[in-house]
Design a protein around this motif. Structure first.
Motif, PDB file in Angstrom:
ATOM      1  N   LEU A  76       4.618  -2.837   4.211  1.00 14.30           N
ATOM      2  CA  LEU A  76       4.534  -1.371   4.276  1.00 14.30           C
ATOM      3  C   LEU A  76       5.892  -0.846   3.825  1.00 14.30           C
ATOM      4  O   LEU A  76       6.897  -0.972   4.547  1.00 14.30           O
ATOM      5  CB  LEU A  76       4.209  -0.891   5.696  1.00 14.30           C
ATOM      6  N   ALA A  86      -0.728   4.362  -0.828  1.00 14.74           N
ATOM      7  CA  ALA A  86      -1.743   5.379  -1.117  1.00 14.74           C
ATOM      8  C   ALA A  86      -1.947   6.376   0.025  1.00 14.74           C
ATOM      9  O   ALA A  86      -2.820   7.237  -0.068  1.00 14.74           O
ATOM     10  CB  ALA A  86      -3.068   4.689  -1.455  1.00 14.74           C
ATOM     11  N   GLY A  87      -1.169   6.261   1.082  1.00 16.37           N
ATOM     12  CA  GLY A  87      -1.335   7.190   2.213  1.00 16.37           C
ATOM     13  C   GLY A  87      -0.930   8.610   1.824  1.00 16.37           C
ATOM     14  O   GLY A  87      -0.288   8.829   0.788  1.00 16.37           O
ATOM     15  N   PRO A 112       0.837  -1.201   0.000  1.00 17.71           N
ATOM     16  CA  PRO A 112       0.000   0.000   0.000  1.00 17.71           C
ATOM     17  C   PRO A 112       0.878   1.260   0.000  1.00 17.71           C
ATOM     18  O   PRO A 112       1.712   1.429   0.883  1.00 17.71           O
ATOM     19  CB  PRO A 112      -0.784  -0.099   1.318  1.00 17.71           C
ATOM     20  N   THR A 142       1.780  12.623   5.263  1.00 17.97           N
ATOM     21  CA  THR A 142       1.842  13.986   5.840  1.00 17.97           C
ATOM     22  C   THR A 142       3.112  14.216   6.654  1.00 17.97           C
ATOM     23  O   THR A 142       3.599  15.342   6.726  1.00 17.97           O
ATOM     24  CB  THR A 142       0.617  14.259   6.737  1.00 17.97           C
ATOM     25  N   PRO A 175      -8.009   8.071   0.932  1.00 18.31           N
ATOM     26  CA  PRO A 175      -7.156   7.441   1.947  1.00 18.31           C
ATOM     27  C   PRO A 175      -7.955   7.081   3.206  1.00 18.31           C
ATOM     28  O   PRO A 175      -7.868   7.741   4.225  1.00 18.31           O
ATOM     29  CB  PRO A 175      -6.103   8.521   2.237  1.00 18.31           C
ATOM     30  N   LEU A 176      -8.718   5.999   3.098  1.00 23.23           N
ATOM     31  CA  LEU A 176      -9.617   5.628   4.203  1.00 23.23           C
ATOM     32  C   LEU A 176      -8.926   4.806   5.275  1.00 23.23           C
ATOM     33  O   LEU A 176      -9.524   4.475   6.285  1.00 23.23           O
ATOM     34  CB  LEU A 176     -10.829   4.862   3.648  1.00 23.23           C
ATOM     35  N   LEU A 208      -5.281   1.926   6.180  1.00 25.27           N
ATOM     36  CA  LEU A 208      -4.510   0.772   5.695  1.00 25.27           C
ATOM     37  C   LEU A 208      -5.412  -0.438   5.445  1.00 25.27           C
ATOM     38  O   LEU A 208      -5.225  -1.171   4.468  1.00 25.27           O
ATOM     39  CB  LEU A 208      -3.414   0.433   6.721  1.00 25.27           C
ATOM     40  N   ASP A 213       7.385   1.917   3.503  1.00 21.30           N
ATOM     41  CA  ASP A 213       8.191   2.956   4.183  1.00 21.30           C
ATOM     42  C   ASP A 213       8.904   2.415   5.418  1.00 21.30           C
ATOM     43  O   ASP A 213       9.729   3.110   6.006  1.00 21.30           O
ATOM     44  CB  ASP A 213       7.375   4.212   4.494  1.00 21.30           C
ATOM     45  N   ALA A 270      -7.046  -0.025   2.228  1.00 21.00           N
ATOM     46  CA  ALA A 270      -6.066  -0.176   1.139  1.00 21.00           C
ATOM     47  C   ALA A 270      -5.832  -1.661   0.841  1.00 21.00           C
ATOM     48  O   ALA A 270      -5.832  -2.088  -0.318  1.00 21.00           O
ATOM     49  CB  ALA A 270      -4.758   0.513   1.524  1.00 21.00           C
TER      50      ALA A 270
END
Ligand code: UTP
Length: 289
Positions: free
Chosen positions: A132, A13-14, A11, A17, A109-110, A112, A134, A115
């Motif tokens: 994940l 799509a976050g 995923p 921020t 972005p609802l 994880l 990142d 997603a």
């Protein structure tokens, strides 16, 4: 139904921020850790674990993630003509076989959990990995390969975990274990971002999972949880009522590259690990300090 773990859901799509403003212009997983994008390390880790199909969950602004997997004839021809075979091999390192990637859009972005649910048709009825990207893991035996080995031993569902100081537990998903013997232990509970002082352990869910496809039916009706998002953890807690979950405390070091200082640490650590750059990197860091 295949019982081997062949597919991985990634995923991306976050909103990212924590990495603004740079993440406004560049997908955070394409930011560099030394001379490669974060994603490059993760793909290498997944391939080493036997993953054959990569399902990316993307969103607006993540188009360059898909483009990253295209060849670049202009660069490749120039390197070949100059006999720069080593660089050519590095440039081609992450190119995946045709048909081994899928890109699914998460329109909002609802969370994880939502997603991962977006991957249901492509994963189908077989166990799969969630990565994940990142969360970058430095390990002798790649982290996902350690998870797959654990899965081959005990089956069911595997969550890769690692210890953090007690003061950090409120930032993460935390697991509770049924006693502790060695690195692979049966789990009894999971909680997403527990209030300070209430965590059942100091073991965080660190971004690699092996899940049974039954999770999709639970995600489908999963309501919002922590942070107002549809949380994967909440559906895993539901699945735990009917299936085994094991926590694997993996052997390695994690860098949270979705965080500015985490990405900085990863850059330093991975540069120091490269024999041809280590000495120059150490000198440069020493001078700055
Ligand atoms: P994070 O909590 O790191 O969220 O999500 P984020 O949006 O990327 O980063 P911050 O917190 O705003 O800085 C964990 C993983 O789940 C993905 C993210 O891309 C990341 O890989 N994710 C999260 C989605 O794909 N969709 C979502 O709706 C939420």
């Amino acid at each position: 139904m295949s019982t081997r773990v062949r597919k991985a859901v990634l995923p991306v799509a976050g909103l990212g921020t924590r990495m603004l403003p740079v993440a406004r212009a560049t997908p955070k997983n394409l930011l560099n850790v030394f001379d490669r994008p974060i994603l490059s390390y993760v793909i290498e880790e997944a391939r080493a674990a036997g993953i054959e199909h990569f399902v990316f969950i993307t969103s607006r602004g993540q188009g360059p993630v898909e483009d990253y997997f295209d060849g670049n004839p202009e660069i490749e021809e120039a390197l070949a003509a100059k006999g720069k075979d080593d660089l050519l091999a590095q440039v081609r390192h992450d190119l995946l076989p045709p048909g081994s990637m899928s890109f699914v859009r998460q329109m909002a972005p609802l969370g994880l959990g939502h997603a991962v649910w977006c991957a249901r048709d492509i994963v189908g009825d077989e166990p799969f990995a969630v990565i994940l990207p990142d969360m970058l893991m430095m390990a002798q035996k790649p982290a996902l390969a350690q998870a797959v080995a654990a899965y081959e031993q005990v089956g069911g569902n595997i969550v890769v975990v690692e210890p953090v100081p007690e003061s950090e537990t409120h930032k993460y998903g935390i697991v509770a274990l049924d006693g502790k013997g060695g690195r692979l232990n049966r789990m009894t509970a999971m909680v997403e971002k527990p209030a300070p002082g209430t965590a059942p352990s100091n073991l965080i869910i660190s971004g690699r999972y092996i899940l049974q496809p039954d999770i999709f039916a639970l995600l489908e009706k999963q309501g919002k949880g922590s942070g107002g998002e549809i949380q994967l953890t909440d559906s895993m807690v539901e699945l735990m009522k009917t299936q085994d979950f094991h926590a694997l405390e993996y052997d390695g070091t994690t860098f949270d590259c979705g965080d500015k200082i985490g990405l900085l640490r990863a850059n330093v650590a991975f540069a120091l690990q490269r024999p041809e750059f280590a000495e120059a990197a150490r000198k440069a860091i020493g001078e700055l300090l």
